[in-house]
Design a protein around this motif. Structure first.
Motif, PDB file in Angstrom:
ATOM      1  N   GLN A  90      -7.922  -0.420  -6.405  1.00  0.00           N
ATOM      2  CA  GLN A  90      -7.653   0.760  -7.223  1.00  0.00           C
ATOM      3  C   GLN A  90      -8.194   2.045  -6.614  1.00  0.00           C
ATOM      4  O   GLN A  90      -7.912   3.124  -7.076  1.00  0.00           O
ATOM      5  CB  GLN A  90      -8.271   0.576  -8.618  1.00  0.00           C
ATOM      6  N   TRP A 118      -1.770   7.428  -7.764  1.00  0.00           N
ATOM      7  CA  TRP A 118      -3.051   6.808  -7.419  1.00  0.00           C
ATOM      8  C   TRP A 118      -4.123   7.896  -7.327  1.00  0.00           C
ATOM      9  O   TRP A 118      -4.552   8.280  -6.234  1.00  0.00           O
ATOM     10  CB  TRP A 118      -2.934   6.053  -6.094  1.00  0.00           C
ATOM     11  N   TYR A 282      -3.226  -0.504  -3.268  1.00  0.00           N
ATOM     12  CA  TYR A 282      -2.828   0.872  -2.958  1.00  0.00           C
ATOM     13  C   TYR A 282      -2.086   0.978  -1.632  1.00  0.00           C
ATOM     14  O   TYR A 282      -1.372   1.944  -1.399  1.00  0.00           O
ATOM     15  CB  TYR A 282      -4.013   1.847  -3.032  1.00  0.00           C
TER      16      TYR A 282
END
Length: 307
Positions: A90, A118, A282
């Motif tokens: 994350q 993100w 990601y």
């Protein structure tokens, strides 16, 4: 030796106001908590608390340790939260290496929505790895490599993100302006403008001119796309670039793309990454977003419409 759990005890006792409440908060028995405090004071050689009736009052040494706890413990807790986010994919810094000069404009279209999706991931673009990105990828200096020429090696994955056509672009005064295609023999008297890359790494040479035994009269290298295409528009030479990039510049400059030969020169852009990183959220999210920003689909107008 002073340890983190000592600071946690100090902070909790101060917050709760008594050993009983602090022990309950820390999931300890009161005797275990008292033992920890006595052991700490023995190690430090000085008392941390003094009893005042049923309450504890911090000594000068204890006040100092409490201030230390209030500074350090939030940093520990923040670091642990970040480590959990790193572990779950994350948060992090996505380091991208560029092995494709004209792809920078395309990359900008992908980075903006990616940063919005993100918010805890930063993006760093390393252009110093142009045409040397494989070593940087292997050496963990970058996480993704943008390249039109993947070199498949053990431990690496190259994901295709979009197809494009390499074309020759000429200005309005050029004799080939308005033609549909060009042949190698027609460039033997031309000034060919390219990025500062070895000719054997350039498609205009290794897939068009060299197989036909031809070469341009002059080969000039320019680093920036803007200057290159302004030179072409001014009649100072011709260049070979992706059709989608030429289409974008036709909104500002009078340019004309020609197919290279009868069949053209088709290419793909790939994102290279290490196999071990395939499950990093990601990273995989960036690859998927890159696929959705296929520039060929966004420029679908007639390339000569600007004229």
């Amino acid at each position: 030796m002073l340890e983190r759990h000592h600071l946690m005890i100090l902070r909790t006792v101060d917050q709760q106001g008594s050993l009983t409440a602090a022990a309950e908060k820390l999931c300890l028995t009161q005797s275990a908590l008292s033992h920890s405090i006595r052991k700490l004071e023995q190690q430090l050689g000085t008392p941390v608390w003094q009893k005042e009736g049923r309450r504890l009052r911090l000594t000068q040494a204890g006040e100092y340790l409490l201030q230390l706890a209030e500074r350090l413990l939030p940093q520990f807790e923040h670091a642990e939260e970040l480590m959990q986010q790193f572990a779950s994919g994350q948060r992090g810094t996505l380091r991208i290496g560029m092995e494709c000069h004209p792809c920078y404009q395309w990359l900008l279209k992908v980075v903006n929505p990616y940063l919005q999706q993100w918010p805890n991931v930063d993006v760093d673009v390393r252009q110093k790895f142009q045409f040397g990105g494989m070593g940087a990828l292997y050496g963990h200096e970058i996480d993704l490599l943008v390249t039109p020429d993947p070199l498949h090696r053990s431990g690496l994955i190259f994901e295709p993100v979009f197809d494009y056509e390499q074309v020759l672009v000429v200005g309005p005064e050029h004799p080939l302006y308005g033609q549909e295609q060009v042949y190698p023999q027609q460039l033997t008297d031309a000034t060919l403008i390219t990025y500062p890359v070895e000719p054997d790494r350039l498609d205009i040479f290794n897939r068009f001119l060299t197989p036909a035994g031809c070469s341009p009269r002059r080969h000039k290298q320019i680093e920036t796309t803007d200057i290159m295409l302004q030179m072409v528009a001014a009649g100072r030479g011709v260049a070979a670039l992706p059709r989608w990039l030429v289409s974008e510049y036709q909104q500002r400059l009078q340019l004309h793309p020609l197919r290279l030969g009868n069949t053209g020169v088709d290419k793909q852009i790939f994102l290279g990454l290490r196999k071990e990183d395939m499950d990093t959220d990601y990273l995989s999210a960036f690859v998927e977003l890159a696929r959705s920003h296929n520039t060929l689909n966004t420029t679908g107008s007639d390339p000569d419409a600007a004229h």
